[in-house]
Design an enzyme around this catalytic site. Structure first.
Site, mmCIF file in Angstrom:
data_model
loop_
_atom_site.group_PDB
_atom_site.id
_atom_site.type_symbol
_atom_site.label_atom_id
_atom_site.label_comp_id
_atom_site.label_asym_id
_atom_site.label_seq_id
_atom_site.Cartn_x
_atom_site.Cartn_y
_atom_site.Cartn_z
ATOM 1 N N LYS A 164 22.198 -24.884 13.059
ATOM 2 C CA LYS A 164 21.399 -24.869 11.882
ATOM 3 C C LYS A 164 21.211 -23.551 11.189
ATOM 4 C CE LYS A 164 18.105 -28.226 14.008
ATOM 5 N NZ LYS A 164 19.074 -29.463 13.509
ATOM 6 N N TYR A 209 15.774 -31.325 5.844
ATOM 7 C CA TYR A 209 17.219 -32.141 5.863
ATOM 8 C C TYR A 209 17.397 -32.222 4.479
ATOM 9 C CZ TYR A 209 15.772 -34.167 10.345
ATOM 10 O OH TYR A 209 15.661 -34.004 11.726
ATOM 11 N N HIS A 264 22.399 -34.242 10.919
ATOM 12 C CA HIS A 264 21.442 -33.259 11.699
ATOM 13 C C HIS A 264 21.010 -32.413 10.627
ATOM 14 C CE1 HIS A 264 22.846 -34.587 15.676
ATOM 15 N NE2 HIS A 264 24.127 -34.624 15.372
#
Length: 201
Positions: A177, A138, A146
């Protein structure tokens, strides 16, 4: 992105001024039994998970904090955590914890090199077992965004098949991602990162 110095300074300032948090080594993880100490660590960089609260909505909780050995070793090396083992509250040194982690986790040193570098850059790094990778990374932290990256650690001489890349790419696309392969050098501790992007033909 924060510099390594700013990232470490932020963690130190968040914990400084009070007694150093203590954690008990319990099998293959660490437990910070004092909720107040656990909250300080969690707020300092989303270290650990409060027991029984898989997705904390706030950094305030009244529960023990569970740290994995990688998180614990990193905090110990920064002087921000002490670890003990019962009976007798025997103090565990960072070197001893490293030896324990090596026995429990395959390629621990390689993965820790990557974890350490990412943390020093101010990124938040959590286990990626849910997504079949080594880490989820992150920029701001869980609950605030997210995770934008899923990361797998490979040795320089590991073979990576096209099928493996396609599978990881499909999963990364599904969960929105970016897929990254990290390749650390055991001698120099330098890390190369390969980021994959997918697009429609």
């Amino acid at each position: 992105m924060k510099s390594a110095r700013d990232a470490i300074r932020g963690v130190v300032e968040a914990i400084r001024g009070r007694r150093t948090p203590e954690a008990e080594l319990v099998e293959n993880f660490l437990v910070v039994w004092d909720p107040e100490q656990g909250v300080r660590l969690y707020r300092a960089g989303f270290y650990g998970k409060p027991l029984g609260i898989p997705k904390p909505k706030t950094p305030e909780f009244d529960a023990p904090l569970i740290l994995d050995l990688m998180e614990g070793l990193y905090l110990m090396e920064k002087g921000l955590l002490t670890v003990y083992k019962e009976p007798g509250r025997k103090t565990i040194t960072p070197k001893e914890l490293l030896q324990i982690a090596r026995k429990l986790h395959e390629d621990f040193d390689l993965k820790y090199t990557v974890y350490q570098q990412l943390r020093n850059q101010g990124l938040i790094v959590t286990p990626g077992i849910k997504y079949g990778c080594d880490f989820v990374v992150y920029k701001r932290g869980p609950g605030l965004e997210h995770a934008p990256y899923m990361l797998t650690v490979k040795k320089p001489d590991d073979e990576i098949t096209a099928t493996e890349i396609v599978k990881a790419g499909r999963l990364a696309t599904t969960v929105r991602k970016r897929f990254i392969i990290a390749i650390p050098n055991e001698k120099t501790k330098e890390v190369q990162y390969l980021m994959f992007k997918w697009f429609r033909a």
